[in-house]
Structure formats: C-alpha cells, structure tokens
Write an enzyme that holds these catalytic residues in place. Structure first.
Site, mmCIF file in Angstrom:
data_model
loop_
_atom_site.group_PDB
_atom_site.id
_atom_site.type_symbol
_atom_site.label_atom_id
_atom_site.label_comp_id
_atom_site.label_asym_id
_atom_site.label_seq_id
_atom_site.Cartn_x
_atom_site.Cartn_y
_atom_site.Cartn_z
ATOM 1 N N HIS A 41 33.934 79.489 22.567
ATOM 2 C CA HIS A 41 32.832 78.806 23.881
ATOM 3 C C HIS A 41 32.036 79.110 24.112
ATOM 4 O O HIS A 41 30.830 78.094 24.645
ATOM 5 C CB HIS A 41 33.767 77.945 24.502
ATOM 6 C CG HIS A 41 33.255 78.443 25.874
ATOM 7 N ND1 HIS A 41 34.423 79.937 26.020
ATOM 8 C CD2 HIS A 41 32.290 78.865 27.029
ATOM 9 C CE1 HIS A 41 33.551 80.404 26.760
ATOM 10 N NE2 HIS A 41 33.427 79.543 27.427
HETATM 11 C C1 UD1 Z 1 30.133 75.995 30.728
HETATM 12 C C2 UD1 Z 1 29.456 77.153 31.315
HETATM 13 C C3 UD1 Z 1 29.919 78.478 30.465
HETATM 14 C C4 UD1 Z 1 31.496 78.685 31.387
HETATM 15 C C5 UD1 Z 1 32.212 77.038 30.771
HETATM 16 C C6 UD1 Z 1 33.408 77.555 30.355
HETATM 17 C C7 UD1 Z 1 26.978 77.131 31.154
HETATM 18 C C8 UD1 Z 1 25.636 76.571 31.069
HETATM 19 N N1 UD1 Z 1 28.035 77.377 30.152
HETATM 20 O O1 UD1 Z 1 30.204 76.126 29.017
HETATM 21 O O2 UD1 Z 1 29.388 79.982 30.735
HETATM 22 O O3 UD1 Z 1 31.416 79.749 30.483
HETATM 23 O O4 UD1 Z 1 31.049 76.388 31.200
HETATM 24 O O5 UD1 Z 1 34.293 76.414 29.927
HETATM 25 O O6 UD1 Z 1 27.351 76.471 32.173
HETATM 26 N N2 UD1 Z 1 31.528 69.212 27.055
HETATM 27 C C9 UD1 Z 1 32.719 67.328 27.624
HETATM 28 N N3 UD1 Z 1 33.671 67.393 28.110
HETATM 29 C C10 UD1 Z 1 33.259 68.136 29.071
HETATM 30 C C11 UD1 Z 1 32.195 69.005 29.467
HETATM 31 C C12 UD1 Z 1 31.932 69.493 28.236
HETATM 32 O O7 UD1 Z 1 33.186 67.413 25.795
HETATM 33 O O8 UD1 Z 1 34.017 67.824 30.472
HETATM 34 C C13 UD1 Z 1 31.104 69.569 26.090
HETATM 35 C C14 UD1 Z 1 29.851 68.384 25.564
HETATM 36 O O9 UD1 Z 1 29.344 67.656 24.531
HETATM 37 C C15 UD1 Z 1 28.242 69.448 26.112
HETATM 38 C C16 UD1 Z 1 29.167 70.555 26.196
HETATM 39 O O10 UD1 Z 1 30.958 70.947 25.770
HETATM 40 O O11 UD1 Z 1 27.530 69.043 26.041
HETATM 41 C C17 UD1 Z 1 29.037 71.706 26.938
HETATM 42 O O12 UD1 Z 1 29.295 71.548 28.241
HETATM 43 P P1 UD1 Z 1 28.775 72.785 29.465
HETATM 44 O O13 UD1 Z 1 29.499 72.400 30.598
HETATM 45 O O14 UD1 Z 1 27.545 72.084 29.397
HETATM 46 O O15 UD1 Z 1 28.423 73.880 28.950
HETATM 47 P P2 UD1 Z 1 29.913 74.873 28.789
HETATM 48 O O16 UD1 Z 1 30.174 75.267 27.318
HETATM 49 O O17 UD1 Z 1 31.623 74.614 29.381
HETATM 50 N N1 UDP Z 2 41.347 78.634 30.444
HETATM 51 C C1 UDP Z 2 42.224 78.059 30.234
HETATM 52 N N2 UDP Z 2 42.383 77.117 28.609
HETATM 53 C C2 UDP Z 2 41.894 76.828 27.510
HETATM 54 C C3 UDP Z 2 40.539 77.721 27.841
HETATM 55 C C4 UDP Z 2 40.747 78.702 29.217
HETATM 56 O O1 UDP Z 2 42.779 77.469 31.192
HETATM 57 O O2 UDP Z 2 42.030 76.431 27.006
HETATM 58 C C5 UDP Z 2 41.176 79.348 31.007
HETATM 59 C C6 UDP Z 2 41.359 80.740 31.284
HETATM 60 O O3 UDP Z 2 42.846 81.571 30.802
HETATM 61 C C7 UDP Z 2 40.566 81.551 31.847
HETATM 62 C C8 UDP Z 2 39.256 80.644 32.162
HETATM 63 O O4 UDP Z 2 40.028 79.377 31.461
HETATM 64 O O5 UDP Z 2 41.520 81.607 32.858
HETATM 65 C C9 UDP Z 2 38.050 81.166 31.311
HETATM 66 O O6 UDP Z 2 36.871 80.281 31.034
HETATM 67 P P1 UDP Z 2 36.197 79.585 29.994
HETATM 68 O O7 UDP Z 2 36.798 80.923 28.961
HETATM 69 O O8 UDP Z 2 35.550 78.656 29.751
HETATM 70 O O9 UDP Z 2 34.860 80.335 30.587
HETATM 71 P P2 UDP Z 2 34.252 81.965 31.106
HETATM 72 O O10 UDP Z 2 35.558 82.838 31.798
HETATM 73 O O11 UDP Z 2 34.183 82.366 29.490
HETATM 74 O O12 UDP Z 2 33.904 81.537 31.757
#
Ligand code: UD1
Ligand code: UDP
Length: 352
Positions: free
Chosen positions: A206
């Site tokens: 991601h």
């Molecule tokens: C964010 C964090 C990242 C973290 C991740 C955890 C930032 C810059 N990034 O990344 O550090 O590792 O969360 O999972 O804060 N979207 C949906 N549904 C949702 C949320 C998001 O469809 O509920 C889609 C949207 O298209 C959105 C994209 O995911 O534009 C990215 O979501 P965003 O919250 O901006 O960043 P993450 O990639 O989730």
């Molecule tokens: N995780 C989860 N379901 C998923 C993917 C991740 O419960 O489908 C959990 C994972 O086990 C960990 C946390 O979400 O505890 C990590 O989140 P993510 O990878 O989104 O973010 P990051 O740690 O990279 O910021």
C-alpha cells in the site's frame, strides 16, 4: 486529567486501543477524535469492534484527497474541535506517521496544547516518503516522545531531541501479545482459507512509493508470481485503484478485501512468509516467528533485519523470488520490554 487522542488510519486504531485501555485503567478521561482519514468498514469499523476501542466522541469526517486537501481540511476541522473543547485537554496524543499525525502535531502546537507522540523517533531517512515528513514534524513539535526502540531514541538524539524522550517499548508488540492467541481461536485459519498452515504466503502492498510507480507495482506482482505457493493478498483500496488492467495479476495471487486485525494475525501466524511494504506488518511477522520479505529499499525497523528474519528486496522480481528461498538463522528478534506494558508506561509519563 483529560487526554485527547487523535486517530484516523488503520494502524492508529490498533495503537490507540492499547493506550485507551491503559487510560481507562488509570481513571483518566480520554476524548477520542477521528479525523475520518480511513472510513471503509474494513479499514475502520472492524478495528473499533475487534479491539473494543470506544467510538470517537468527535468525528471530523475528512476522508480522502491530495495531501494538501486532506491535511488542510483536517487542520481546519481539528482546530475548531480543539478550541471548542472545554476544559482544554492536558495532552494531545498523536500516533505514528500518517497525515492525521501531522495535523494533530501542527494544530495542537499552534493552539499551545501539550503534545505527546506515540511511536516517536522512527526514521527511514528517505524524505520522499510522506510518512518521513510527518514523523520529523511530529517529533520536533512534541514535548513527550514515546520511543518504541533504542534505535528510535538514538535517531532523536542525532536530531538534537533529548528532552521528553522515553523508551517505552512498542504498543504494537503489546497488541500482538494480547491478540495473537485470541485471533486463532476467534478467527481460525479454516474460516479464512482452504490452504494448510505453511502452504501459502501472505502479502500486503500500500505504500505510495510502490502503488504510485507502475514499474515498481508490476515488479512486485511479477515477484509474487514467481513464488511456488499461493499468495493471499488483502488489498488496500489505494492499491486496488491502481489495478487498471495494465498490471498483470499472476495466477497464484489471490486478491482479497482488507481483513480485520484478528484475521490478519491468524493469517500471519500460519504463513510460510510475509511479503509487505507495511511498517506494522514487518514487525508482527518477525515477532510471531514468521520470516518477512520487505518490498521496500529501506526500513525504519532495522532490528527486524537481524538473522535475516526480515529481508529488504525493493520491488525487484528476482530479489523477491530469491528471498523466499533463504531461511533466517537464530531466534527471531523481539523487543525486550520491561515489566511494565508500553501502554501503562506511556500513561504513567502522561500523568507526570
Ligand atoms: C495512510 C498513511 C500511511 C499508512 C496507511 C495505513 C498517510 C500519508 N499515509 O496511507 O502512512 O501506512 O494509511 O493503512 O497518511 N481509501 C479508501 N477508503 C478508505 C481510505 C482510503 O478507498 O477508507 C483510498 C482512497 O482512494 C484514498 C487512498 O485510499 O485516496 C489513500 O488513502 P490515504 O488515507 O490518503 O492514504 P493511505 O494510502 O491509506
Ligand atoms: N492490517 C490488517 N488488515 C489488513 C492489512 C493490515 O489488520 O488487511 C493490520 C496489520 O496487521 C498491522 C496494521 O494493520 O497491524 C498495519 O497497517 P498498515 O499496513 O495499513 O500501515 P503501516 O503499519 O504501514 O503504517
């Protein structure tokens, strides 16, 4: 005493759940503010339910957008919420490195509210990552910095931050201890897949550096395609949105919706290895004694690399396939926490 916790994204719900419980045990009032960064049920609601995190008192409903759109709207709404909070919180508590963390840090600081950062001091030393920018800002603005590892303490020292820094251990490890066994009971492997234990790989992708670069994303899928077992891949919506037909999905890769925390812990525990660009998942794999292959060029969690338990392979198909054939040596690295749980340590420090 009143603590205002700011959360918005999946990993923050897990961290906050542990601290929230310790705040309740200490009789401290918590006001939970959800920025709305993650809103899909399987990125949001399921974590509140499984981890029994109380529903947020304030929901800012911000949702997705560009960095400026998302952080800008969050700042406007969070400022209003914090200004209206009577009495004002004694601490604003932020978690990790997302845009919700950055906004919490900026808004609290400008309102002159005391700021504390859970998971302080992590560094990839790669400023092209949005998370690295968020962490650096959050750490430089915080009065209390809860570092999960000695490496994190050292990173802060090198940036001149020594006041208010405490080595508390990692609340994510506490969560794994708390939920790993329960996960297997409540969400057994047979409910999740027909594959036998050890007969599949688990992957997640991601990170912006992978999803927003088609060459890297294709390289990762090619690498997964070269593995000799099925690959279960619960896909973040950000990555799903990039699969527009130009990226070839190999036959052994099983795309799934994101799963809840308990399902994830069960899937990790029975996987042959975990392939991921997640921060949290690298640690969870290694703590649970499952080798990790990290689809990035660097990691903030360098302790996991010990004994080859975690291998950095970037997005190169050859390196991904080769890493799957190497076995780690020695015991899996784990954090040495003291008698006090990290969440309790954090709450004790907040109490002053
Ligand atoms: C964010 C964090 C990242 C973290 C991740 C955890 C930032 C810059 N990034 O990344 O550090 O590792 O969360 O999972 O804060 N979207 C949906 N549904 C949702 C949320 C998001 O469809 O509920 C889609 C949207 O298209 C959105 C994209 O995911 O534009 C990215 O979501 P965003 O919250 O901006 O960043 P993450 O990639 O989730
Ligand atoms: N995780 C989860 N379901 C998923 C993917 C991740 O419960 O489908 C959990 C994972 O086990 C960990 C946390 O979400 O505890 C990590 O989140 P993510 O990878 O989104 O973010 P990051 O740690 O990279 O910021």
């Amino acid at each position: 005493m009143r603590v205002c916790s700011i959360v918005g994204a999946r990993p923050q719900f897990i961290k906050a759940a542990m601290v929230s419980r310790a705040l309740v045990d200490a009789g401290i009032e918590e006001v939970l503010i959800h920025t709305g960064q993650h809103y899909d049920d399987n990125l949001n609601r399921i974590f509140f339910e499984e981890l029994r995190l109380p529903p947020p008192q304030i929901h800012l409903g911000v949702g997705s957008g560009t960095h400026a759109e998302q952080t800008g709207l969050m700042m406007i709404r969070l400022e209003a919420a914090l200004r209206n909070m009577k009495p004002a919180p004694d601490w604003v508590l932020i978690y990790g490195d997302t845009n919700s963390t950055l906004v919490g840090a900026l808004v609290a600081s400008k309102l002159k509210l005391p700021l504390a950062h859970v998971e302080a001091g992590l560094r990839s030393f790669n400023r092209t990552m949005p998370e690295e920018i968020n962490r650096v800002v959050a750490d430089h603005l915080s009065q209390l910095l809860f570092a999960p590892t000695p490496t994190a303490v050292e990173n802060l020292r090198r940036e001149g931050i020594t006041r208010g820094v405490h080595l508390t251990g990692d609340v994510m490890q506490e969560a794994v201890w708390c939920y790993a066994r329960r996960a297997q009971q409540q969400v057994p492997l047979t409910h999740l897949t027909g594959h036998a234990p050890g007969q599949y790989y688990l992957a997640t992708v991601h990170r912006a550096e992978n999803t927003d670069n088609p060459v890297r994303l294709q390289g990762i899928f090619e690498g997964l395609g070269r593995l000799e077992l099925p690959v279960i891949l619960p896909l973040h919506p950000r990555t799903r949105a990039r699969l527009d037909g130009s990226i070839r999905i190999p036959a052994n890769v099983e795309l799934r919706k994101p799963v809840g925390y308990l399902a994830m812990l069960t899937l990790v525990q029975h996987a042959r290895a975990v392939l991921t660009d997640s921060g949290g998942l690298q640690k969870e794999a290694v703590w649970l004694g499952v080798p990790c292959i990290t689809l990035r060029d660097e990691t903030e969690w360098i302790e996991t690399l010990e004994g080859g338990w975690n291998q950095l392979v970037g997005a190169d198909p050859e390196r991904i396939a080769a890493a799957a054939h190497r076995q780690p040596t020695g015991p899996a690295p784990t954090l040495k926490n003291g008698a006090e749980a990290p969440s309790q340590h954090i709450v004790r420090l907040l109490q002053g």
